[in-house]
Design a protein around this motif. Structure first.
Motif, PDB file in Angstrom:
ATOM      1  N   GLU A  30     -65.614 -29.517 -22.042  1.00 42.13           N
ATOM      2  CA  GLU A  30     -66.439 -28.341 -21.744  1.00 42.13           C
ATOM      3  C   GLU A  30     -67.340 -28.598 -20.545  1.00 42.13           C
ATOM      4  O   GLU A  30     -67.530 -27.712 -19.709  1.00 42.13           O
ATOM      5  N   VAL A  31     -67.895 -29.803 -20.433  1.00 39.47           N
ATOM      6  CA  VAL A  31     -68.729 -30.152 -19.274  1.00 39.47           C
ATOM      7  C   VAL A  31     -67.908 -30.081 -17.990  1.00 39.47           C
ATOM      8  O   VAL A  31     -68.363 -29.549 -16.975  1.00 39.47           O
ATOM      9  N   GLU A  32     -66.692 -30.577 -18.040  1.00 39.56           N
ATOM     10  CA  GLU A  32     -65.821 -30.510 -16.865  1.00 39.56           C
ATOM     11  C   GLU A  32     -65.561 -29.053 -16.481  1.00 39.56           C
ATOM     12  O   GLU A  32     -65.621 -28.688 -15.307  1.00 39.56           O
ATOM     13  N   LYS A  33     -65.313 -28.212 -17.484  1.00 35.71           N
ATOM     14  CA  LYS A  33     -65.066 -26.795 -17.242  1.00 35.71           C
ATOM     15  C   LYS A  33     -66.322 -26.111 -16.676  1.00 35.71           C
ATOM     16  O   LYS A  33     -66.243 -25.372 -15.692  1.00 35.71           O
ATOM     17  N   LEU A  34     -67.477 -26.377 -17.285  1.00 35.20           N
ATOM     18  CA  LEU A  34     -68.729 -25.762 -16.841  1.00 35.20           C
ATOM     19  C   LEU A  34     -69.075 -26.132 -15.401  1.00 35.20           C
ATOM     20  O   LEU A  34     -69.658 -25.334 -14.674  1.00 35.20           O
ATOM     21  N   SER A  35     -68.724 -27.349 -15.008  1.00 41.02           N
ATOM     22  CA  SER A  35     -69.066 -27.832 -13.669  1.00 41.02           C
ATOM     23  C   SER A  35     -67.923 -27.634 -12.677  1.00 41.02           C
ATOM     24  O   SER A  35     -67.967 -28.185 -11.575  1.00 41.02           O
ATOM     25  N   ASP A  36     -66.920 -26.872 -13.061  1.00 45.03           N
ATOM     26  CA  ASP A  36     -65.746 -26.648 -12.207  1.00 45.03           C
ATOM     27  C   ASP A  36     -65.130 -27.965 -11.759  1.00 45.03           C
ATOM     28  O   ASP A  36     -64.718 -28.119 -10.606  1.00 45.03           O
ATOM     29  N   GLY A  37     -65.108 -28.950 -12.665  1.00 46.07           N
ATOM     30  CA  GLY A  37     -64.476 -30.233 -12.396  1.00 46.07           C
ATOM     31  C   GLY A  37     -65.330 -31.212 -11.611  1.00 46.07           C
ATOM     32  O   GLY A  37     -64.913 -32.336 -11.354  1.00 46.07           O
ATOM     33  N   ARG A  38     -66.529 -30.814 -11.262  1.00 43.66           N
ATOM     34  CA  ARG A  38     -67.401 -31.667 -10.458  1.00 43.66           C
ATOM     35  C   ARG A  38     -67.980 -32.817 -11.266  1.00 43.66           C
ATOM     36  O   ARG A  38     -68.213 -33.896 -10.745  1.00 43.66           O
ATOM     37  N   VAL A  39     -68.229 -32.593 -12.554  1.00 40.22           N
ATOM     38  CA  VAL A  39     -68.806 -33.633 -13.412  1.00 40.22           C
ATOM     39  C   VAL A  39     -67.781 -34.032 -14.459  1.00 40.22           C
ATOM     40  O   VAL A  39     -67.360 -33.208 -15.268  1.00 40.22           O
ATOM     41  N   GLY A  40     -67.389 -35.273 -14.410  1.00 41.57           N
ATOM     42  CA  GLY A  40     -66.470 -35.833 -15.399  1.00 41.57           C
ATOM     43  C   GLY A  40     -67.182 -36.944 -16.146  1.00 41.57           C
ATOM     44  O   GLY A  40     -67.401 -38.015 -15.592  1.00 41.57           O
ATOM     45  N   LEU A  41     -67.602 -36.662 -17.367  1.00 45.76           N
ATOM     46  CA  LEU A  41     -68.337 -37.658 -18.139  1.00 45.76           C
ATOM     47  C   LEU A  41     -67.399 -38.702 -18.719  1.00 45.76           C
ATOM     48  O   LEU A  41     -66.367 -38.358 -19.299  1.00 45.76           O
ATOM     49  N   LYS A  42     -67.756 -39.940 -18.591  1.00 43.28           N
ATOM     50  CA  LYS A  42     -67.060 -41.026 -19.283  1.00 43.28           C
ATOM     51  C   LYS A  42     -67.621 -41.062 -20.697  1.00 43.28           C
ATOM     52  O   LYS A  42     -68.765 -40.673 -20.938  1.00 43.28           O
ATOM     53  N   ILE A  43     -66.828 -41.539 -21.643  1.00 48.63           N
ATOM     54  CA  ILE A  43     -67.243 -41.543 -23.043  1.00 48.63           C
ATOM     55  C   ILE A  43     -68.535 -42.342 -23.243  1.00 48.63           C
ATOM     56  O   ILE A  43     -69.439 -41.909 -23.951  1.00 48.63           O
TER      57      ILE A  43
END
Length: 112
Positions: A30-43
């Protein structure tokens, strides 16, 4: 949230939890979607953020489920979390408006 400034990952994690509780991987997606792929959180980063948000009582454990032999923890936004997210969104919106106002003045040849 305490006196700490809200980080972008924390802001996005809280935003991801507004509509429904989510498990870790669901939050990452969801974070990736919300940020249009700009933010990719590592676990590892995600769980560090969740731990801080939980310590500040902005998120809480909603439930645990076992799926395919693995434990999934679902987190939910608390009322304190919703208020903190709303305050941070207002702060960011104010910053954006200030920047836009100054840019308009610059391009119009005036002063800000």
């Amino acid at each position: 949230m305490s006196t700490r400034t809200m980080t972008e990952p924390a802001f996005l994690v809280l935003t991801a939890l507004v509509d429904t509780p989510r498990h870790g991987y669901g939050i990452v997606q969801e974070v990736e979607k919300l940020s249009d792929g700009r933010v990719g959180l590592k676990i590892g980063t995600l769980y560090g953020v969740l731990d801080r948000l939980a310590a500040d009582e902005l998120v809480a454990l909603d439930r645990e489920e076992v799926e395919q032999g693995r434990l999934r923890r679902y987190y939910r936004l608390t009322e304190s979390g919703a208020r903190a997210l709303e305050a941070e969104a207002a702060r960011l919106a104010g910053n954006v408006e200030s920047a836009r106002r100054r840019l308009r003045a610059r391009y119009a040849g005036g002063t800000a």
